[in-house]
Design an enzyme around this catalytic site. Structure first.
Site, mmCIF file in Angstrom:
data_model
loop_
_atom_site.group_PDB
_atom_site.id
_atom_site.type_symbol
_atom_site.label_atom_id
_atom_site.label_comp_id
_atom_site.label_asym_id
_atom_site.label_seq_id
_atom_site.Cartn_x
_atom_site.Cartn_y
_atom_site.Cartn_z
ATOM 1 N N LYS A 142 0.803 -1.226 0.000
ATOM 2 C CA LYS A 142 0.000 0.000 0.000
ATOM 3 C C LYS A 142 0.835 1.275 0.000
ATOM 4 C CE LYS A 142 -1.789 2.298 3.415
ATOM 5 N NZ LYS A 142 -2.520 2.739 4.608
ATOM 6 N N ASP A 174 -6.073 0.878 0.958
ATOM 7 C CA ASP A 174 -6.308 1.479 2.274
ATOM 8 C C ASP A 174 -7.719 1.106 2.752
ATOM 9 O OD1 ASP A 174 -8.106 3.438 1.143
ATOM 10 O OD2 ASP A 174 -7.519 4.799 2.740
#
Length: 239
Positions: A142, A174
């Site tokens: 991420k 996320d």
């Protein structure tokens, strides 16, 4: 249906959202004024790499970052963050882990020049691979893909030039994106949104720019009427 809505919004619609609605872009524009261009880009990449496990909304965290570093002389990024993170309101978890990450990436960031920033902006996959290699992490993780997105914002601001994100770089997984994906499918977020990217011809990082602010409650009143209508349709599907 969602691919069709994203296709209608398109890269230019995503760009409008990025530059006029996304608070992260606004915070970076504010910070960039009067700051050395290379140091600005270095700081933005570093901050993106520690933007996880936040203690508040991402929008608030990026404004906290921008206001903290506005007009501040930064001797080393590591020493600046050693002071910043323990006193941060929105990024107080895993401080030692985050400082270690800053320490790992700073030698690479210190090699950045105006020329290399331009080169990386022309092919953002090069930066993506370089950051993952330095940190010895999966390049699809991420914060690594998010750091490329924020680099794209920073480079766009300092170079006054818009380059679309590459299709190959996946969406940052996320909390907002994970929750939305669960509503829509059982597929892994990065796989699902890569498929939507190919169907809509809008790269995953631009899809993130469309979805993330809207999922955070951003208002779309200032969008041109045609785009506003498309965004309102999308909001009805995702919120």
């Amino acid at each position: 249906m969602i691919a069709e809505l994203i296709r209608e919004i398109g890269i230019e619609g995503a760009r409008f959202i990025e530059e006029n609605i996304d608070e992260q872009f606004k915070a970076l524009s504010y910070l960039s004024e009067g700051m050395d261009r290379v140091n600005f880009v270095r700081l933005v990449i570093a901050n993106a790499l520690v933007s996880y496990q936040l203690t508040g909304k991402g929008e608030m965290w990026w404004w906290e970052f921008a206001k903290y570093f506005k007009g501040k002389e930064v001797k080393t990024i590591y020493s600046a963050y050693k002071e910043f993170l323990p006193n941060s309101k929105f990024n107080r978890r895993l401080i030692q882990q985050k400082l270690l990450r800053i320490k790992k990436i700073e030698p690479f960031l210190s090699t950045l020049t105006e020329e290399s920033i331009e080169r990386y902006y022309e092919d953002m996959t090069l930066l993506w691979k370089a950051i993952a290699k330095v940190l010895k992490v999966d390049r699809e993780s991420k914060t690594v893909v998010f750091s490329v997105k924020m680099f794209g914002y920073a480079a766009r601001i300092v170079l006054s030039k818009f380059n679309p994100y590459p299709m190959e770089i996946p969406i940052p997984e996320d909390v907002r994106i994970i929750k939305l994906t669960r509503k829509l499918t059982n597929e892994r977020p990065r796989d699902f949104w890569m498929k939507i990217a190919k169907e809509s011809n809008v790269p995953p990082l631009h899809i993130d720019s469309i979805l993330w602010p809207l999922l955070g409650g951003a208002r779309v009143e200032e969008a041109p009427p045609e785009l506003k209508e498309k965004l309102e349709k999308l909001i009805r599907v995702i919120r």
